[in-house]
Design an enzyme around this catalytic site. Structure first.
Site, short mmCIF file in Angstrom:
data_model
loop_
_atom_site.label_atom_id
_atom_site.label_comp_id
_atom_site.label_asym_id
_atom_site.label_seq_id
_atom_site.Cartn_x
_atom_site.Cartn_y
_atom_site.Cartn_z
N TYR A 144 84.67 63.40 92.39
CA TYR A 144 85.17 62.98 91.08
C TYR A 144 86.60 63.40 90.75
O TYR A 144 87.43 62.56 90.38
CB TYR A 144 84.24 63.51 89.98
CG TYR A 144 82.83 63.01 90.08
CD1 TYR A 144 82.48 61.76 89.57
CD2 TYR A 144 81.84 63.76 90.70
CE1 TYR A 144 81.18 61.28 89.66
CE2 TYR A 144 80.54 63.29 90.80
CZ TYR A 144 80.21 62.05 90.27
OH TYR A 144 78.92 61.58 90.37
N ARG A 216 75.34 54.65 88.45
CA ARG A 216 74.59 53.85 89.43
C ARG A 216 73.24 54.46 89.75
O ARG A 216 72.27 53.77 90.04
CB ARG A 216 75.40 53.71 90.72
CG ARG A 216 75.61 55.04 91.43
CD ARG A 216 76.06 54.90 92.87
NE ARG A 216 76.16 56.22 93.47
CZ ARG A 216 75.18 56.82 94.13
NH1 ARG A 216 74.02 56.23 94.27
NH2 ARG A 216 75.34 58.03 94.64
N ALA A 218 70.60 57.78 88.53
CA ALA A 218 70.39 58.73 87.46
C ALA A 218 69.12 59.54 87.67
O ALA A 218 68.01 59.01 87.54
CB ALA A 218 70.33 58.01 86.11
N ASP A 219 69.29 60.81 88.03
CA ASP A 219 68.19 61.78 88.09
C ASP A 219 67.87 62.15 86.65
O ASP A 219 68.53 62.99 86.05
CB ASP A 219 68.64 62.99 88.91
CG ASP A 219 67.63 64.13 88.94
OD1 ASP A 219 66.61 64.04 88.22
OD2 ASP A 219 67.88 65.11 89.65
N ASN A 227 74.80 64.72 82.18
CA ASN A 227 75.73 63.59 82.14
C ASN A 227 76.02 63.16 80.71
O ASN A 227 77.18 62.88 80.36
CB ASN A 227 75.17 62.41 82.92
CG ASN A 227 74.83 62.73 84.37
OD1 ASN A 227 73.81 62.30 84.89
ND2 ASN A 227 75.67 63.51 85.04
N ALA A 313 66.81 67.68 94.26
CA ALA A 313 66.69 66.93 95.51
C ALA A 313 68.07 66.78 96.11
O ALA A 313 68.98 66.28 95.48
CB ALA A 313 66.06 65.57 95.26
#
Length: 314
Positions: A144, A216, A218-219, A227, A313
């Site tokens: 980022y 795109r 999203a956990d 976020n 994860a």
């Protein structure tokens, strides 16, 4: 934050079971949008404690254009450690216990988790104390911060997308080109983790700044609360510099998923009642978004329910 809880319920009730890169398995929906009026309070989740300090330090890391976990670890922020740690344990330099699939194995084996924790502590110490080790294993590639502040141009120079958007907002607020993208196809394969929150657009109307984020992947249990808070904070910071009020944060999700090993935690959270949203406090001594440090940003009136732990994860 009923918007977030509604998303969780929607996935639980309507999601389809899918495999995923990590091998964990998910329940997933595609295409979902939430809207948050930032004037109504700062959207920090109250049905479980969310570490705002970590949100702040990560966002400032992005804003400064940094891509190495060293400064995050020094700020006691470890949310990116696993990806850098994975780089080390897969290298020829690593000679410790087998760390294959360490994330899932640690989640199901307390004995192995203790071994991972020990190796992670060694890793973090090396990152902070050894400059060469930090250079070799702490950098996550062009993630980022690199894309926001130093997008590589074809002439060999770089583009500071964040600075450019702020300048445009000040001089041409009605433009429809207030866009920052972190998704760079030429460099995505060199990133430790391709950008999940990939594309943002800013919009000015009636003296208020709004931001729409396209995410795109999203956990939803672990990542999305961070976020939401991160981009709400970014909107506040840019609005302050541009002498604007805050409008909405619009969060558009592509693949919105709950991991199979987060289901019990989600059920616990859905049984809780949301509390009042806190308010954001920014230092009046800072004029530019690029001048802020962690201590210049705080939250007031935050009274969340206890945190709920869940494995990440990788």
């Amino acid at each position: 934050m009923e918007q977030y809880l509604t998303l969780c319920r929607h996935i639980m009730e309507n999601g389809v079971e899918k495999g995923d890169r990590t091998g964990t398995g998910t329940k997933s929906v595609f295409g979902y949008q939430m809207r948050f009026d930032l004037a109504e309070g700062f959207p920090l989740l109250t049905t479980k404690k969310t570490a705002f300090r970590l949100v702040v330090s990560e966002l400032l890391w992005f804003i400064k254009g940094d891509t190495n976990v060293k400064s995050l670890i020094e700020a006691n922020n470890h949310i990116w450690d696993d990806w850098a740690f994975e780089k080390w344990v897969k290298s020829d330099d690593y000679t410790g216990p087998d760390m294959t699939d360490f994330g899932r194995r640690a989640a199901n084996d307390p004995v192995f988790k203790a071994i991972v924790d020990e190796q992670m502590e060694i890793f973090c110490s090396k990152i902070v104390e050894n400059a060469q080790f930090a250079a070799d294993f702490g950098d996550l590639g062009p993630v980022y911060g690199r894309q926001w502040r130093s997008w590589p141009a074809k002439n060999g120079e770089t583009i500071d997308q964040l600075q450019k958007v702020i300048e445009q907002l000040k001089t041409n607020p009605d433009s429809r080109r207030h866009i920052i993208t972190a998704w760079n196809p030429a460099e995505v394969d060199d990133m430790a983790l391709p950008p999940c929150h990939a594309f943002m657009q800013f919009y000015v109307a009636n003296g208020k700044l709004s931001c729409q984020l396209y995410q795109r992947s999203a956990d939803v249990f672990l990542g999305v609360p961070f976020n939401i808070a991160s981009y709400a904070l970014l909107t506040h910071l840019i609005a302050k510099e541009c002498d604007l009020e805050v409008g909405e944060f619009v969060h558009t999700l592509g693949d919105a998923h709950l991991y199979a090993n987060h289901m019990e935690q989600v059920e616990t959270q859905l049984a809780r009642t949301p509390r009042s949203l806190p308010t954001l406090s920014l230092s009046n001594e800072k004029e530019s978004i690029f001048d802020y440090e962690i201590e210049d940003i705080s939250i007031e009136g935050y009274d969340p329910l206890p945190g709920i732990k869940a494995p990440i994860a990788v």
